[in-house]
Design a protein around this motif. Sequence first.
Motif, mmCIF file in Angstrom:
data_model
loop_
_atom_site.group_PDB
_atom_site.id
_atom_site.type_symbol
_atom_site.label_atom_id
_atom_site.label_comp_id
_atom_site.label_asym_id
_atom_site.label_seq_id
_atom_site.Cartn_x
_atom_site.Cartn_y
_atom_site.Cartn_z
ATOM 1 N N LYS A 100 -4.158 -3.137 -9.384
ATOM 2 C CA LYS A 100 -4.236 -2.334 -8.126
ATOM 3 C C LYS A 100 -4.212 -3.053 -7.080
ATOM 4 O O LYS A 100 -3.831 -2.577 -6.003
ATOM 5 C CB LYS A 100 -5.874 -1.826 -8.333
ATOM 6 N N ASN A 101 -4.811 -4.169 -6.725
ATOM 7 C CA ASN A 101 -4.651 -4.773 -5.742
ATOM 8 C C ASN A 101 -3.085 -5.195 -5.314
ATOM 9 O O ASN A 101 -2.628 -5.239 -4.099
ATOM 10 C CB ASN A 101 -5.126 -6.387 -5.896
ATOM 11 N N CYS A 102 -2.089 -5.468 -6.280
ATOM 12 C CA CYS A 102 -0.781 -5.722 -6.163
ATOM 13 C C CYS A 102 -0.267 -4.307 -5.346
ATOM 14 O O CYS A 102 0.512 -4.720 -4.353
ATOM 15 C CB CYS A 102 -0.091 -6.162 -7.410
ATOM 16 N N TYR A 103 -0.549 -3.291 -6.094
ATOM 17 C CA TYR A 103 0.083 -1.966 -5.465
ATOM 18 C C TYR A 103 -0.434 -1.713 -4.053
ATOM 19 O O TYR A 103 0.335 -0.998 -3.248
ATOM 20 C CB TYR A 103 -0.249 -0.859 -6.450
ATOM 21 N N ALA A 104 -1.760 -2.082 -3.909
ATOM 22 C CA ALA A 104 -2.168 -1.648 -2.636
ATOM 23 C C ALA A 104 -1.207 -2.540 -1.588
ATOM 24 O O ALA A 104 -1.057 -2.138 -0.291
ATOM 25 C CB ALA A 104 -3.715 -2.149 -2.212
ATOM 26 N N ASP A 105 -1.021 -3.825 -1.798
ATOM 27 C CA ASP A 105 -0.096 -4.780 -0.834
ATOM 28 C C ASP A 105 1.171 -4.233 -0.898
ATOM 29 O O ASP A 105 1.722 -4.055 0.203
ATOM 30 C CB ASP A 105 -0.129 -6.239 -1.338
ATOM 31 N N LEU A 106 1.655 -3.617 -2.035
ATOM 32 C CA LEU A 106 3.233 -3.238 -2.124
ATOM 33 C C LEU A 106 3.249 -2.169 -1.168
ATOM 34 O O LEU A 106 4.600 -1.555 -0.570
ATOM 35 C CB LEU A 106 3.603 -3.018 -3.497
ATOM 36 N N GLU A 107 2.248 -1.226 -1.085
ATOM 37 C CA GLU A 107 2.057 0.125 -0.386
ATOM 38 C C GLU A 107 2.224 -0.433 1.042
ATOM 39 O O GLU A 107 2.877 0.426 1.808
ATOM 40 C CB GLU A 107 1.048 0.829 -0.946
ATOM 41 N N LYS A 108 1.487 -1.267 1.708
ATOM 42 C CA LYS A 108 1.521 -1.747 2.916
ATOM 43 C C LYS A 108 2.932 -2.103 3.158
ATOM 44 O O LYS A 108 3.454 -1.742 4.372
ATOM 45 C CB LYS A 108 0.764 -2.837 3.085
ATOM 46 N N ILE A 109 3.581 -2.953 2.468
ATOM 47 C CA ILE A 109 4.729 -3.297 2.866
ATOM 48 C C ILE A 109 5.824 -2.067 2.788
ATOM 49 O O ILE A 109 6.721 -1.919 3.662
ATOM 50 C CB ILE A 109 5.682 -4.257 1.689
ATOM 51 N N LEU A 110 5.768 -1.102 1.745
ATOM 52 C CA LEU A 110 6.629 0.041 1.813
ATOM 53 C C LEU A 110 6.533 0.766 3.079
ATOM 54 O O LEU A 110 7.290 1.213 3.676
ATOM 55 C CB LEU A 110 6.471 0.768 0.600
ATOM 56 N N ALA A 111 5.170 1.196 3.359
ATOM 57 C CA ALA A 111 4.825 1.774 4.884
ATOM 58 C C ALA A 111 5.564 0.752 5.962
ATOM 59 O O ALA A 111 6.065 1.784 6.834
ATOM 60 C CB ALA A 111 3.197 1.950 4.883
ATOM 61 N N HIS A 112 5.559 -0.217 6.005
ATOM 62 C CA HIS A 112 6.269 -1.031 7.173
ATOM 63 C C HIS A 112 7.637 -0.492 7.300
ATOM 64 O O HIS A 112 8.140 -0.411 8.385
ATOM 65 C CB HIS A 112 5.954 -2.594 6.708
ATOM 66 N N TYR A 113 8.335 -0.205 6.011
ATOM 67 C CA TYR A 113 9.658 0.206 6.049
ATOM 68 C C TYR A 113 10.009 1.580 6.158
ATOM 69 O O TYR A 113 10.952 2.043 5.905
ATOM 70 C CB TYR A 113 10.396 -0.591 4.918
ATOM 71 N N GLY A 114 8.655 2.209 6.370
ATOM 72 C CA GLY A 114 8.914 3.945 6.208
ATOM 73 C C GLY A 114 9.048 4.423 4.885
ATOM 74 O O GLY A 114 9.703 5.476 4.859
ATOM 75 N N CYS A 115 8.835 3.475 3.744
ATOM 76 C CA CYS A 115 8.933 4.094 2.324
ATOM 77 C C CYS A 115 7.781 4.285 1.565
ATOM 78 O O CYS A 115 6.496 4.078 2.117
ATOM 79 C CB CYS A 115 9.811 3.167 1.753
ATOM 80 N N THR A 116 7.885 4.924 0.538
ATOM 81 C CA THR A 116 6.864 5.076 -0.429
ATOM 82 C C THR A 116 7.267 4.683 -1.721
ATOM 83 O O THR A 116 8.349 4.249 -1.957
ATOM 84 C CB THR A 116 6.314 6.619 -0.307
ATOM 85 N N PHE A 117 6.475 4.614 -2.628
ATOM 86 C CA PHE A 117 7.022 4.319 -4.148
ATOM 87 C C PHE A 117 7.900 5.442 -4.624
ATOM 88 O O PHE A 117 8.727 4.653 -5.532
ATOM 89 C CB PHE A 117 5.507 4.365 -4.991
#
Length: 175
Positions: A100-117
Amino acid sequence: MKRSKYHPLIQPLCCILMAVVISSCNQASNEEAEIEETRTVEMRSEIEKPEYFLLRPEVEKAYGYSHAARIGNDIKISGAVSMDDEGNPTGIGDLEQQMKNCYADLEKILAHYGCTFDDVVKEDIFTTNMPKMLESAVYRSKIYKNHFPTGTWLEVKALALPEFMIEIEMEVYKP
């Protein structure tokens, strides 16, 4: 039979001259095409220069990596692990919480680029405990609501720190 008033070599010379003119036109056209191709490559390389992103700049500089890089429509995301902003492991001993912690960080990175999962096309998971990972994998259906990306799951002997039980890296395509 009527005789031509021109010298007999005039006609072959005219043909040769026409061939030279046509050839030089083709050469000029090829040179223009090469110049245009060079400009296009230069523009593409200018547009496609990597854009790097650091989620935790101090930690990433200390370990010597960037958390993500975008080149054109492709985004490569380094493996996310369960850590706080100072680089200390979190969720120690709890693989599902680390996931869950990994996905929370990955979501922040995706959001930086205007992306989602939904934009993730490849996800690789490395774990030190595959049976536990398989039990916790149901959590991924909360992350990937429309489709699952391609990817590989590998059990490894160890990750960067002994407390880490899971690491998730991704590739994203965003037109």
